[in-house]
Design an enzyme around this catalytic site. Sequence first.
Site, short mmCIF file in Angstrom:
data_model
loop_
_atom_site.label_atom_id
_atom_site.label_comp_id
_atom_site.label_asym_id
_atom_site.label_seq_id
_atom_site.Cartn_x
_atom_site.Cartn_y
_atom_site.Cartn_z
N CYS A 183 24.38 -9.74 -55.32
CA CYS A 183 25.18 -10.78 -54.66
C CYS A 183 24.43 -11.42 -53.50
O CYS A 183 23.75 -10.71 -52.74
CB CYS A 183 26.47 -10.18 -54.10
SG CYS A 183 27.38 -9.18 -55.29
N SER A 184 24.59 -12.73 -53.33
CA SER A 184 24.03 -13.40 -52.16
C SER A 184 24.86 -12.97 -50.94
O SER A 184 26.01 -12.58 -51.08
CB SER A 184 24.05 -14.91 -52.34
OG SER A 184 25.37 -15.37 -52.57
N HIS A 224 22.94 -17.54 -47.77
CA HIS A 224 23.80 -18.55 -48.39
C HIS A 224 24.90 -19.01 -47.44
O HIS A 224 26.07 -18.72 -47.65
CB HIS A 224 24.38 -17.97 -49.69
CG HIS A 224 25.22 -18.92 -50.49
ND1 HIS A 224 25.06 -20.29 -50.45
CD2 HIS A 224 26.25 -18.69 -51.35
CE1 HIS A 224 25.96 -20.86 -51.26
NE2 HIS A 224 26.69 -19.92 -51.80
N CYS A 255 30.57 -24.80 -52.83
CA CYS A 255 29.19 -24.36 -52.54
C CYS A 255 28.18 -25.45 -52.86
O CYS A 255 27.00 -25.31 -52.56
CB CYS A 255 28.88 -23.09 -53.32
SG CYS A 255 30.26 -21.95 -53.32
N LYS A 304 19.92 -15.45 -52.62
CA LYS A 304 19.93 -13.99 -52.51
C LYS A 304 19.19 -13.49 -51.29
O LYS A 304 19.70 -12.65 -50.55
CB LYS A 304 19.31 -13.39 -53.79
CG LYS A 304 19.14 -11.90 -53.76
CD LYS A 304 20.48 -11.19 -53.74
CE LYS A 304 20.40 -9.78 -53.20
NZ LYS A 304 20.39 -9.71 -51.74
#
Lengths: 383, 129
Positions: A204-205, A330, A83, A326
């Site tokens: 969670c994103s 992402h 990431c 978020k």
Amino acid sequence: MRDVVVIGAGMTKFGELWDKSIKDIFVEAALRAIEDAGVKQIDSMYVGAMSSGLFVGQEHLGAVMADYLGVTPIPATHVESACASGGVSFRQAFLEVASGASDIVMAGGVEKMTDGADVTEALATAADQEYEVYQGVTFPGLYAMIAHAHMKEFGTTRKQLAAVAVKNHRNGSKNPNAQFRSEITIDQVLNATMVADPFGLLDCSPVSDGAAAVIVASMDVAKKLKKKPIKVLASAQASDTIALHSRPGITTLGSVVNAAKKAYKMAGLKPSDIDLCEVHDCFTIAEVVVSEDLGFFKKGEGGKAAEKGLTAIGGKIPINTSGGLKSKGHPVGATGIAQIIELYEQLNGKAGDRQVKGARIGMAQNMGGSGASCVIHILESGK
Amino acid sequence: MITARYHREIPQRYRLEAGKCAKCGYVAFPPRLVCPKCKTKKFKTINLKDEGKILTYTIIRVGPDKFSKETPYAIGIVEVSDGVRLTTQIADVDVEKLKIGQKVKLVFRKIQDDGKAGIHMYGYKAVLV
């Protein structure tokens, strides 16, 4: 090393971009960045992407994108650091210009996550396959274990974590490129479907498609183009054990601490000098832990700080003015570059409704896996 | 998973084999070629103790496709009495009642199946003691 400045930026909207391919979105972002920079050519390019091989069955992205952008035969390299791929792509471009090897380099990032792959499984390849993933752990699960440990050690609450998501959605609602432009409430976060305790869906994103690109150049080039120089004051990177369980502490991310130490030293700055910061909030707890590990708050007080509004626009240290992972979305490989773009817009005073007044120094913190990689950049707006 | 890849990890998954650094005593699980503490390349094979405690945990409600039929399941980081930490499922438990600090024992269990026609894959899971 010579001075390096960001002279142009471009990105796609983040979201579920069903009608566009990975090539379409990267080229769209890259063309915008080149146009914004006002340059006729680039000397080389980097493409950050975490796992295009698993997501769309396409590797060799450097050449693929150079071809479709019509810039062959320049050197074009795919950079992978889970990431943190986007942030590391930016660092490679920075180093190439700083070293004097090139004058104008593109740092891009892209991910196309909605083309049918098992996203949970693809993302999990950033953890230890044999000793974490084999047992059935997921990425939300890894960060959830950090969250439980943080709650136990410091008394952090689910409500404090929810405050991170609520604040990021409020910021993202003012970002035209964000995937989710809706505001949410603490109750919505607390009552969302559970994913991995203590995380509900809104901790969670999301899964996203998107691409982002920036052009970096030497100060000489920037002066010729009469650009307001957005200078890179620091570029620092650190690694840590691949497995979360191998680290001495579960509530601190060593790679963030180490990269931050190097970045502050390189820039000659301290945490209180930073006007705004984009952090890697893949899960709500990540923003809390990182805000502590970057030195903005004492260890254990990141949750309280979020709840008190210290990280909101207008607070002590505005964090994730873009909406963060978020709310903005992402698309893994694009995230690190999109963070740089938020700083670029803020430092140019062009962030619209989410502008941090008088922003002069911005930091971007991008990490991979459960923190096995971290890359940090500090940018300063010149005159 | 190709059988050879599974086979390679059997000493660790079935017998908890670890490498103890001959110089500084660091215990590497799984074994490594170089000690991350003192850089020595000499290790002695030991078996980890199978008792430990839960340092942190989560309950996976949304799993990867391979584990989706088993949700909700608990997974945690367990510190065994040698000081080594590992990630493992916590089985045979009411997941809602788990707590950090609970004592566990590692037992031999099936972990996953390799699709419809592939091999069964085994390893350790923790159970409360």
